[in-house]
Motif scaffolding. Structure first.
Motif, short mmCIF file in Angstrom:
data_model
loop_
_atom_site.label_atom_id
_atom_site.label_comp_id
_atom_site.label_asym_id
_atom_site.label_seq_id
_atom_site.Cartn_x
_atom_site.Cartn_y
_atom_site.Cartn_z
N ARG A 4 97.96 -105.83 20.00
CA ARG A 4 96.57 -105.78 19.53
C ARG A 4 96.51 -105.31 18.09
O ARG A 4 95.79 -105.89 17.27
CB ARG A 4 95.76 -104.85 20.44
N HIS A 5 97.28 -104.28 17.75
CA HIS A 5 97.31 -103.78 16.37
C HIS A 5 97.89 -104.82 15.41
O HIS A 5 97.51 -104.85 14.24
CB HIS A 5 98.11 -102.49 16.27
N LEU A 6 98.80 -105.64 15.90
CA LEU A 6 99.40 -106.70 15.07
C LEU A 6 98.53 -107.95 15.03
O LEU A 6 98.88 -108.92 14.38
CB LEU A 6 100.79 -107.06 15.61
N ASP A 7 97.39 -107.92 15.75
CA ASP A 7 96.48 -109.05 15.84
C ASP A 7 97.19 -110.30 16.37
O ASP A 7 97.02 -111.40 15.88
CB ASP A 7 95.84 -109.32 14.47
N HIS A 8 98.03 -110.07 17.39
CA HIS A 8 98.84 -111.13 17.99
C HIS A 8 98.24 -111.46 19.36
O HIS A 8 98.65 -110.92 20.39
CB HIS A 8 100.28 -110.64 18.13
N THR A 9 97.27 -112.38 19.37
CA THR A 9 96.52 -112.70 20.58
C THR A 9 97.41 -113.24 21.69
O THR A 9 97.24 -112.87 22.85
CB THR A 9 95.39 -113.71 20.26
N GLN A 10 98.35 -114.10 21.36
CA GLN A 10 99.24 -114.65 22.38
C GLN A 10 100.04 -113.54 23.06
O GLN A 10 100.26 -113.58 24.27
CB GLN A 10 100.18 -115.68 21.77
N GLY A 11 100.50 -112.58 22.28
CA GLY A 11 101.24 -111.46 22.84
C GLY A 11 100.38 -110.64 23.79
O GLY A 11 100.83 -110.23 24.87
N VAL A 12 99.13 -110.40 23.39
CA VAL A 12 98.21 -109.64 24.25
C VAL A 12 98.00 -110.38 25.57
O VAL A 12 98.08 -109.79 26.65
CB VAL A 12 96.85 -109.41 23.54
N VAL A 13 97.77 -111.69 25.50
CA VAL A 13 97.52 -112.48 26.71
C VAL A 13 98.76 -112.51 27.60
O VAL A 13 98.68 -112.30 28.82
CB VAL A 13 97.06 -113.92 26.34
N ALA A 14 99.93 -112.77 26.99
CA ALA A 14 101.17 -112.84 27.77
C ALA A 14 101.48 -111.50 28.45
O ALA A 14 101.81 -111.46 29.64
CB ALA A 14 102.33 -113.26 26.87
N MET A 15 101.38 -110.41 27.70
CA MET A 15 101.68 -109.10 28.28
C MET A 15 100.64 -108.70 29.32
O MET A 15 100.97 -108.03 30.30
CB MET A 15 101.77 -108.03 27.20
N SER A 16 99.40 -109.12 29.13
CA SER A 16 98.37 -108.84 30.14
C SER A 16 98.69 -109.57 31.44
O SER A 16 98.51 -109.02 32.53
CB SER A 16 96.99 -109.25 29.62
N GLY A 17 99.18 -110.80 31.31
CA GLY A 17 99.60 -111.54 32.51
C GLY A 17 100.75 -110.85 33.21
O GLY A 17 100.75 -110.73 34.44
N LEU A 73 104.34 -98.98 30.14
CA LEU A 73 104.94 -99.57 28.94
C LEU A 73 104.27 -100.90 28.60
O LEU A 73 104.09 -101.21 27.42
CB LEU A 73 106.45 -99.75 29.11
N HIS A 74 103.88 -101.68 29.60
CA HIS A 74 103.13 -102.91 29.32
C HIS A 74 101.88 -102.60 28.51
O HIS A 74 101.56 -103.32 27.56
CB HIS A 74 102.69 -103.61 30.62
N LEU A 75 101.18 -101.55 28.88
CA LEU A 75 99.95 -101.19 28.16
C LEU A 75 100.26 -100.79 26.72
O LEU A 75 99.51 -101.13 25.80
CB LEU A 75 99.22 -100.06 28.89
N VAL A 76 101.37 -100.08 26.52
CA VAL A 76 101.78 -99.71 25.15
C VAL A 76 102.07 -100.96 24.33
O VAL A 76 101.65 -101.08 23.17
CB VAL A 76 103.01 -98.77 25.19
N ILE A 77 102.77 -101.91 24.92
CA ILE A 77 103.13 -103.15 24.22
C ILE A 77 101.88 -103.98 23.95
O ILE A 77 101.73 -104.56 22.86
CB ILE A 77 104.19 -103.95 25.00
#
Length: 130
Positions: free
Chosen positions: A89-102, A80-84
């Motif tokens: 990524r599709h929303l171009d929300h870099t902070q979200g990508v970084v936070a969820m990757s962490g 589910l983390h990968l889905v989020i």
């Protein structure tokens, strides 16, 4: 505190936070989706919330209310983390990508530790039977 108790406490923390986030997104996907940066289509945020709610409940109850191991549910949470991450990524929300990757990395470590803890007794039992 012994390692298995620490790993169990970490899994509980993941499960509890997952339930809270899942319930919030399920009940009010517009408000909480916006807070989490999941703007756009509310039914997607609600779907993530429902899956989160189910996974969090399973993380908290596995091994307690029903005799299942917790690590497979934690793997589901990782998926589910990968889905989020992809949604961010599709929303171009870099902070979200970084936070969820962490979170993906941290939760992945807990998942690996839980796998080691839950499969250890079986390895000893299988050696004793051979």
């Amino acid at each position: 505190m012994e390692r298995s108790r620490v790993v169990g406490a970490l899994a509980d923390a993941i499960g509890l936070s997952t339930v809270v986030i899942g319930a919030s997104l399920s009940c009010d996907p517009r408000r909480f989706g916006t807070l989490l940066g999941l703007t756009g289509v509310p039914h997607r945020a609600r779907a993530v919330g429902l899956v989160d709610l189910a996974l969090g409940t399973a993380i908290l109850t596995s091994g307690r209310a029903w005799p299942r191991q917790r690590w497979p549910v934690l793997v589901g949470r990782e998926v589910l983390h990968l889905v989020i991450i992809n949604e961010y990524r599709h929303l171009d929300h870099t902070q979200g990508v970084v936070a969820m990757s962490g979170l993906f990395v941290v939760d992945g470590l807990v998942t690996m530790l839980m796998f080691q803890e839950e499969t250890k007794p079986r390895e000893r039992e299988s050696r004793g039977k051979a």
